[in-house]
Enzyme design. Structure first.
Site, PDB file in Angstrom:
ATOM      1  N   LYS A 112      35.011  45.211  35.607  1.00 36.11           N
ATOM      2  CA  LYS A 112      33.695  45.330  36.245  1.00 36.11           C
ATOM      3  C   LYS A 112      33.030  46.645  35.847  1.00 36.11           C
ATOM      4  O   LYS A 112      31.832  46.690  35.564  1.00 36.11           O
ATOM      5  CB  LYS A 112      33.822  45.211  37.758  1.00 36.11           C
ATOM      6  N   LYS A 193      35.241  33.112  30.157  1.00 29.43           N
ATOM      7  CA  LYS A 193      35.700  32.631  31.465  1.00 29.43           C
ATOM      8  C   LYS A 193      34.498  32.354  32.389  1.00 29.43           C
ATOM      9  O   LYS A 193      33.583  33.175  32.465  1.00 29.43           O
ATOM     10  CB  LYS A 193      36.596  33.704  32.115  1.00 29.43           C
ATOM     11  N   LYS A 196      30.980  33.655  38.563  1.00 31.61           N
ATOM     12  CA  LYS A 196      29.692  33.808  39.244  1.00 31.61           C
ATOM     13  C   LYS A 196      28.929  34.974  38.644  1.00 31.61           C
ATOM     14  O   LYS A 196      27.716  34.937  38.504  1.00 31.61           O
ATOM     15  CB  LYS A 196      29.919  34.139  40.726  1.00 31.61           C
TER      16      LYS A 196
HETATM   17  P1  ADP Z   1      34.268  34.551  40.234  1.00 34.21           P
HETATM   18  O1  ADP Z   1      34.947  35.094  38.999  1.00 34.21           O
HETATM   19  O2  ADP Z   1      33.303  33.486  39.883  1.00 34.21           O
HETATM   20  O3  ADP Z   1      33.645  35.637  41.091  1.00 34.21           O
HETATM   21  P2  ADP Z   1      36.302  34.488  42.232  1.00 34.21           P
HETATM   22  O4  ADP Z   1      36.866  35.764  41.707  1.00 34.21           O
HETATM   23  O5  ADP Z   1      35.556  34.517  43.522  1.00 34.21           O
HETATM   24  O6  ADP Z   1      35.386  33.848  41.099  1.00 34.21           O
HETATM   25  O7  ADP Z   1      37.485  33.447  42.306  1.00 34.21           O
HETATM   26  C1  ADP Z   1      37.779  32.559  43.374  1.00 34.21           C
HETATM   27  C2  ADP Z   1      38.996  31.745  42.971  1.00 34.21           C
HETATM   28  O8  ADP Z   1      38.661  30.907  41.856  1.00 34.21           O
HETATM   29  C3  ADP Z   1      40.181  32.603  42.501  1.00 34.21           C
HETATM   30  O9  ADP Z   1      41.399  31.987  42.896  1.00 34.21           O
HETATM   31  C4  ADP Z   1      40.046  32.593  41.008  1.00 34.21           C
HETATM   32  O10 ADP Z   1      41.266  32.810  40.351  1.00 34.21           O
HETATM   33  C5  ADP Z   1      39.504  31.193  40.744  1.00 34.21           C
HETATM   34  N1  ADP Z   1      38.676  31.203  39.535  1.00 34.21           N
HETATM   35  C6  ADP Z   1      37.498  31.858  39.349  1.00 34.21           C
HETATM   36  N2  ADP Z   1      36.995  31.639  38.121  1.00 34.21           N
HETATM   37  C7  ADP Z   1      37.878  30.809  37.499  1.00 34.21           C
HETATM   38  C8  ADP Z   1      37.929  30.202  36.214  1.00 34.21           C
HETATM   39  N3  ADP Z   1      36.964  30.379  35.313  1.00 34.21           N
HETATM   40  N4  ADP Z   1      38.993  29.422  35.920  1.00 34.21           N
HETATM   41  C9  ADP Z   1      39.980  29.207  36.826  1.00 34.21           C
HETATM   42  N5  ADP Z   1      39.992  29.750  38.058  1.00 34.21           N
HETATM   43  C10 ADP Z   1      38.960  30.539  38.409  1.00 34.21           C
END
Ligand code: ADP
Ligand code: TRP
Length: 327
Positions: A112, A193, A196
């Site tokens: 980040k 990847k 959000k």
């Molecule tokens: P983001 O990266 O969109 O902010 P979060 O960190 O809030 O997502 O992740 C919420 C859950 O979803 C976690 O368990 C995370 O490992 C899973 N997750 C987020 N993005 C992915 C992805 N691209 N592929 C697989 N799992 C994901």
């Protein structure tokens, strides 16, 4: 006893990566014996959110998403993290046994900062609060996507440090990561990847024209349909792999690999993907609409879940207070 716990940060609408990497496992796991706890990580969302109305809406959206996708409040406890302020008390106790070095090694924090985000102290200590979330309920298994694995491993380190100093107060949890790479790290429309925060995601409940637009954003190239292609070089196939039965997926790959007159163009792959997304999420989309019209139902689930979770967290915090000499 098995205690399964996971949380999702409420920082926006949930996407396909959240579903395949996390929520789908959560919903499936509730059928297994043991206790199941899922929560909306709104304290964590505060590390980046500055808009009160948006913070509230995003928390509700995570609740709607879980319930629409089949989380059953009779089997699993669903609650808001901030309804259990005990986790902040526990986070302090844990922070006092956590070295700076451990937090400085966190990939998620480093990524980040590398992306230009100006970090606040909350973002830096994010893994300590996450450890408190996990340890407050005696969790044994934490199902998350690959990107959260390091945070769960840091939780193990922190629990071990606390137990080493003060005796066996905390249960050391195990992460559970989807074993298949295509589920553990779902790509975004740009092939990175899906996240959000990268602006490359597809919302789980997208429909109609907006769904079509989202699928159209998936990167393609100018190679013609008849040119034989390595299936791994076609991003659309990585999306189709998430939705299609294995035999049908293998057939699409074979046709792309073979090329020639019978090979599908990117337009065909997009159409099949839209159909598959509609079929997978159509029923859940209808449930989400029903829940949107019945906010009291959602609030009741969260309130009951919060009360149940809070009692457990209180007991853990009291035990840790006594152990470290605060009582
Ligand atoms: P983001 O990266 O969109 O902010 P979060 O960190 O809030 O997502 O992740 C919420 C859950 O979803 C976690 O368990 C995370 O490992 C899973 N997750 C987020 N993005 C992915 C992805 N691209 N592929 C697989 N799992 C994901
Ligand atoms: N960090 C997780 C995410 O980005 C959310 C989270 C907070 C979490 N506390 C947790 C996940 C405890 C599992 C266990 O979505």
């Amino acid at each position: 006893m098995t205690v399964v716990l996971s949380g999702i940060q409420s920082s926006g609408r949930l996407h396909l990566g959240n579903y395949f990497g996390a929520i789908r496992q959560h919903v499936a796991l509730q059928q297994e014996p043991g206790e199941h706890l899922y929560f909306i990580a709104d304290y964590h969302a505060l590390t980046s959110s500055r808009d009160p109305a948006e913070l509230r809406d995003n928390a509700r959206e995570v609740a709607l998403t879980y319930l629409a996708l089949g989380l059953d409040p009779a089997r699993a406890t669903l609650f808001r993290q901030s309804d259990v302020p005990e986790v902040c008390e526990l986070a302090w106790l844990l922070a006092c046994v956590t070295s700076m070095g451990l937090l400085e090694r966190a990939h998620s924090y480093k990524d980040k900062v590398a992306k230009g985000l100006k970090p606040n102290v909350g973002l830096f200590t994010y893994p300590v609060l996450m450890a408190a979330d996990i340890l407050a309920y005696g969790s044994t298994v934490v199902p998350v996507g690959k990107d959260q694995q390091q945070h769960v491993e840091m939780t193990q380190d922190i629990a071990q440090s606390f137990n080493h100093l003060y005796g066996p107060c905390l249960t050391v949890p195990q992460p559970r990561i989807p074993s298949e790479e295509h589920l553990a790290k779902v790509p975004g429309v740009d092939g990175e990847k899906m996240s959000k925060s990268y602006g490359n995601s597809i919302w789980i409940f997208e429909e109609g024209k907006l769904l079509k637009n989202a699928v159209n954003r998936i990167t393609t190239d100018s190679r013609p349909p008849e040119e034989p292609k390595d299936p791994s070089s076609v991003l659309l196939l990585r999306f189709l792999e998430l939705f299609l039965p294995a035999d049908e997926f293998a057939q699409w790959c074979e046709r792309v690999r073979a090329g020639g007159a019978g090979a599908p163009g990117y337009g065909h792959l997009k159409l099949r993907l839209i159909e598959a997304i509609e079929a997978t999420f159509g029923p859940a989309r209808a449930r989400r609409k029903h829940l949107l019209e019945n906010p009291a139902e959602v609030e009741r689930v969260l309130a009951e879940g919060g009360t149940h979770a809070r009692a457990q967290a209180r007991a853990t915090v009291d035990r840790c207070y006594r152990a470290c000499g605060l009582r």
